[in-house]
Design a protein around this motif. Structure first.
Motif, PDB file in Angstrom:
ATOM      1  N   ASP A 261       0.916  -1.110  -0.046  1.00  0.00           N
ATOM      2  CA  ASP A 261       0.017  -0.064   0.154  1.00  0.00           C
ATOM      3  C   ASP A 261       0.858   1.448  -0.147  1.00  0.00           C
ATOM      4  N   THR A 262       0.238   2.440  -0.232  1.00  0.00           N
ATOM      5  CA  THR A 262       1.077   3.739  -0.282  1.00  0.00           C
ATOM      6  C   THR A 262       1.667   4.014   1.084  1.00  0.00           C
ATOM      7  N   ALA A 263       1.543   3.471   2.148  1.00  0.00           N
ATOM      8  CA  ALA A 263       2.204   3.610   3.314  1.00  0.00           C
ATOM      9  C   ALA A 263       3.620   3.045   3.387  1.00  0.00           C
ATOM     10  N   GLN A 264       3.343   1.742   2.879  1.00  0.00           N
ATOM     11  CA  GLN A 264       4.461   0.854   2.747  1.00  0.00           C
ATOM     12  C   GLN A 264       5.596   1.499   1.940  1.00  0.00           C
ATOM     13  N   ILE A 265       5.068   1.986   0.605  1.00  0.00           N
ATOM     14  CA  ILE A 265       5.845   2.418  -0.608  1.00  0.00           C
ATOM     15  C   ILE A 265       6.542   3.494   0.045  1.00  0.00           C
ATOM     16  N   ARG A 266       5.868   4.562   0.747  1.00  0.00           N
ATOM     17  CA  ARG A 266       6.390   5.688   1.274  1.00  0.00           C
ATOM     18  C   ARG A 266       7.436   5.439   2.103  1.00  0.00           C
ATOM     19  N   GLN A 267       7.115   4.331   2.989  1.00  0.00           N
ATOM     20  CA  GLN A 267       8.373   4.017   3.994  1.00  0.00           C
ATOM     21  C   GLN A 267       9.543   3.600   3.216  1.00  0.00           C
ATOM     22  N   ILE A 268       9.333   2.854   2.291  1.00  0.00           N
ATOM     23  CA  ILE A 268      10.649   2.148   1.386  1.00  0.00           C
ATOM     24  C   ILE A 268      11.363   3.411   0.742  1.00  0.00           C
ATOM     25  N   LEU A 269      10.511   4.234   0.102  1.00  0.00           N
ATOM     26  CA  LEU A 269      11.309   5.540  -0.642  1.00  0.00           C
ATOM     27  C   LEU A 269      11.805   6.621   0.287  1.00  0.00           C
ATOM     28  N   TYR A 270      11.213   6.834   1.443  1.00  0.00           N
ATOM     29  CA  TYR A 270      11.996   7.802   2.239  1.00  0.00           C
ATOM     30  C   TYR A 270      12.687   7.268   3.143  1.00  0.00           C
ATOM     31  N   ASN A 271      12.585   5.991   3.686  1.00  0.00           N
ATOM     32  CA  ASN A 271      13.422   5.666   4.895  1.00  0.00           C
ATOM     33  C   ASN A 271      14.003   4.472   4.660  1.00  0.00           C
ATOM     34  N   GLU A 272      14.033   3.772   3.614  1.00  0.00           N
ATOM     35  CA  GLU A 272      14.910   2.401   3.579  1.00  0.00           C
ATOM     36  C   GLU A 272      15.674   2.406   1.979  1.00  0.00           C
ATOM     37  N   SER A 273      15.910   3.501   1.357  1.00  0.00           N
ATOM     38  CA  SER A 273      16.489   3.330   0.151  1.00  0.00           C
ATOM     39  C   SER A 273      17.789   4.428   0.280  1.00  0.00           C
ATOM     40  N   GLY A 274      18.188   4.876  -0.751  1.00  0.00           N
ATOM     41  CA  GLY A 274      19.265   5.784  -0.802  1.00  0.00           C
ATOM     42  C   GLY A 274      20.679   4.913  -0.465  1.00  0.00           C
ATOM     43  N   LEU A 275      21.481   5.496   0.472  1.00  0.00           N
ATOM     44  CA  LEU A 275      22.776   4.909   0.695  1.00  0.00           C
ATOM     45  C   LEU A 275      22.632   3.582   1.579  1.00  0.00           C
ATOM     46  N   LEU A 276      21.558   4.020   2.700  1.00  0.00           N
ATOM     47  CA  LEU A 276      21.025   2.646   3.662  1.00  0.00           C
ATOM     48  C   LEU A 276      20.739   1.640   2.700  1.00  0.00           C
ATOM     49  N   GLY A 277      19.839   1.810   1.605  1.00  0.00           N
ATOM     50  CA  GLY A 277      19.130   0.647   0.802  1.00  0.00           C
ATOM     51  C   GLY A 277      20.274   0.064   0.048  1.00  0.00           C
ATOM     52  N   LEU A 278      20.926   0.621  -0.456  1.00  0.00           N
ATOM     53  CA  LEU A 278      22.128   0.327  -1.492  1.00  0.00           C
ATOM     54  C   LEU A 278      23.330  -0.452  -0.588  1.00  0.00           C
ATOM     55  N   SER A 279      23.395   0.055   0.643  1.00  0.00           N
ATOM     56  CA  SER A 279      24.424  -0.702   1.364  1.00  0.00           C
ATOM     57  C   SER A 279      23.685  -1.637   1.962  1.00  0.00           C
ATOM     58  N   GLY A 280      22.872  -2.428   1.789  1.00  0.00           N
ATOM     59  CA  GLY A 280      22.427  -3.481   2.293  1.00  0.00           C
ATOM     60  C   GLY A 280      21.908  -3.159   3.626  1.00  0.00           C
ATOM     61  N   GLY A 281      21.275  -2.194   4.084  1.00  0.00           N
ATOM     62  CA  GLY A 281      21.136  -1.751   5.423  1.00  0.00           C
ATOM     63  C   GLY A 281      22.198  -1.299   6.313  1.00  0.00           C
ATOM     64  N   LEU A 282      23.362  -1.322   5.830  1.00  0.00           N
ATOM     65  CA  LEU A 282      24.569  -0.938   6.668  1.00  0.00           C
ATOM     66  C   LEU A 282      24.733   0.544   7.384  1.00  0.00           C
ATOM     67  N   SER A 283      24.436   1.277   6.395  1.00  0.00           N
ATOM     68  CA  SER A 283      24.396   2.568   7.008  1.00  0.00           C
ATOM     69  C   SER A 283      23.876   3.806   5.982  1.00  0.00           C
ATOM     70  N   ASN A 284      23.127   4.648   6.727  1.00  0.00           N
ATOM     71  CA  ASN A 284      22.910   6.108   5.526  1.00  0.00           C
ATOM     72  C   ASN A 284      24.026   7.141   5.661  1.00  0.00           C
ATOM     73  N   ASP A 285      24.910   6.908   6.734  1.00  0.00           N
ATOM     74  CA  ASP A 285      26.005   7.921   7.023  1.00  0.00           C
ATOM     75  C   ASP A 285      27.164   7.829   6.229  1.00  0.00           C
ATOM     76  N   MET A 286      27.608   8.556   5.528  1.00  0.00           N
ATOM     77  CA  MET A 286      28.635   8.534   4.652  1.00  0.00           C
ATOM     78  C   MET A 286      30.264   8.368   5.507  1.00  0.00           C
ATOM     79  N   ARG A 287      30.172   8.726   6.280  1.00  0.00           N
ATOM     80  CA  ARG A 287      31.363   8.557   7.392  1.00  0.00           C
ATOM     81  C   ARG A 287      31.516   7.056   7.534  1.00  0.00           C
ATOM     82  N   THR A 288      30.270   6.398   7.947  1.00  0.00           N
ATOM     83  CA  THR A 288      30.138   4.966   8.269  1.00  0.00           C
ATOM     84  C   THR A 288      30.567   4.124   7.167  1.00  0.00           C
ATOM     85  N   LEU A 289      30.113   4.690   5.792  1.00  0.00           N
ATOM     86  CA  LEU A 289      30.278   3.798   4.688  1.00  0.00           C
ATOM     87  C   LEU A 289      31.983   4.002   4.302  1.00  0.00           C
ATOM     88  N   GLU A 290      32.465   5.179   4.446  1.00  0.00           N
ATOM     89  CA  GLU A 290      33.836   5.357   4.078  1.00  0.00           C
ATOM     90  C   GLU A 290      34.517   4.465   4.921  1.00  0.00           C
TER      91      GLU A 290
END
Ligand code: ADP
Length: 409
Positions: A261-290
């Motif tokens: 549903d839209t709430a689930q998709i919103r959650q994925i697009l806003y909160n589980e994607s980007g650096l966090l999603g790409l890194s398999g949940g490792l981190s959204n923080d560039m310092r941690t990724l580096e």
């Protein structure tokens, strides 16, 4: 702050869904006298205000941080405990959406509030909270001018082709447009460029605001002509947890095939994607990724760099070239590795950085003979709001009254 300054203080507020950020400025100066926030408003709410000298202002006794009203009262009480004579000459508010009509800071009154409330469906996660913060401040300080500064305003003069989507035109008429965001940051950086390198103001500049939220803006002769963020703060570059550009077909797949549903998709697009999603949940923080140096972390950084390079190429094409690339935001200002990676292989654009200058995070990091200037300009979004509040208190331009702005759609 001296008690004298306390008579002419300017409060900058940024009310979010679970936080209330605040900064207090004197009548002059670029840096806040106090800044901080109430975070996690609710049972775990915490007030953290720090003075320019690094002193922590203690939370007031019995502070109730379970609601926005309580958080606001606690911030004011904490400031008053430090400066009993505190008088707010004006209050500036960060308001994410000014729609198609508001192209500059505006003094808030009932009519403007009504216009801005109509824009809430366009930014449901931010606009209602921003406006709730305004109402609290208006109730507590009815005499002080209240000024709204918009993240969208800087982009409003963009050409139609960058403002629209190729969907039926009635959506454009309804306000479904590419508003672009981070406008306060671009506004500040443009002002700084005018001061630091005025010749660039007649040229073609790309500013990359790379923080937890990230976007890029093409600025031609001082005006925004293209931006990577669009209708919402999701479009364009990948961010800490937001997806950036995604084929709308992916959303249809999630809806039709995965039955989300839209709430689930919103959650994925806003909160589980980007650096966090790409890194398999490792981190959204560039310092941690580096620091991680794992394939998952590399994957996230590679995509981040790739998208920025691609956007830069597109923006150069839109402007017929690029005279300067400017980095700002937490990653842009601090990550020498990300800056180096982005600038690699851009020699064809005249971009070549000096690794020593880059390592020191100097203001100009391009090598001496490079055709394109590469710069770092630490952004100060709150200062843009404080300046508008100061201007309003003096009754000068910079914050028009409601009557001067056409009403929003
Ligand atoms: P926001 O958009 O929330 O204001 P910031 O502009 O503070 O965010 O940027 C936060 C990002 O900046 C985080 O990804 C953080 O890891 C990154 N960052 C801050 N300092 C450094 C550093 N020294 N090296 C690499 N990344 C950094």
């Amino acid at each position: 702050m001296t008690q004298d300054q306390a008579h002419q203080a300017f409060l900058v507020l940024n009310a979010g869904s679970s936080s209330l950020k605040a900064a207090l400025y004197g009548p002059e100066g670029e840096d806040p006298l106090v800044s901080g926030q109430v975070e996690r408003i609710g049972p775990e709410g915490a007030l953290k205000l720090r003075t320019a000298a690094g002193e922590i202002l203690p939370p007031p006794e019995g502070a109730d941080l379970t609601s926005h009203a309580g958080a606001f009262a606690a911030v004011i009480a904490s400031l008053r405990a430090a400066w009993p004579d505190l008088r707010l000459a004006a209050i500036g508010h960060r308001v994410v959406h000014g729609g198609a009509a508001y192209t500059a800071p505006v003094r808030l009154d009932a009519q403007v509030m009504e216009d801005l409330a109509k824009l809430s469906p366009f930014a449901p996660l931010h606009q209602p909270h921003n406006l709730a913060g305004v109402r609290l401040a208006m109730e507590a300080f009815p005499e002080a001018p209240q000024i709204a500064c918009f993240d969208t305003a800087f982009h409003r003069g963009q050409p139609f082709v960058n403002d629209t989507f190729a969907i039926p035109h009635r959506y454009y008429e309804k306000g479904v447009r590419r508003y672009g965001f981070h406008g306060l940051s671009y506004d500040y950086v443009t002002g700084e460029l005018e001061r630091l390198a005025p010749h660039l103001m007649s040229g073609r500049v790309v500013v990359a605001h790379l923080g937890n939220g990230a976007s890029m803006c093409a600025i031609y002769r001082g005006r925004s002509v293209a931006s990577s963020m669009g209708f919402s703060a999701l479009d364009g570059l990948p961010m800490g947890t937001r997806c950036g550009q995604v084929d709308p077909g992916v959303l249809l797949y999630m809806l039709d095939q995965e039955k989300l549903d839209t709430a689930q998709i919103r959650q994925i697009l806003y909160n589980e994607s980007g650096l966090l999603g790409l890194s398999g949940g490792l981190s959204n923080d560039m310092r941690t990724l580096e620091a991680a140096d794992t394939p998952e972390a590399h994957r996230a950084i590679d995509y981040f760099v790739f998208r920025i390079q691609r956007e830069l190429g597109a923006m150069a094409a839109v402007m017929g070239g690029v005279d300067a690339l400017v980095f700002c935001g937490g990653i842009g200002e601090n990550s020498r590795m990300v800056r180096r990676r982005i600038c690699e292989r851009l020699g064809w654009m005249g971009i070549e950085i000096d690794h020593g200058l880059n390592a020191r995070s100097a203001t100009i990091i391009s090598s001496e003979f490079a055709r394109t200037t590469v710069m770092i300009v630490p952004t100060k979004e709150e200062l843009v709001i404080a300046r508008a509040a100061r201007a309003a208190a003096q009754g000068v331009a910079g914050a028009s009254s409601a009557g001067e702005a056409t009403s929003a759609p």
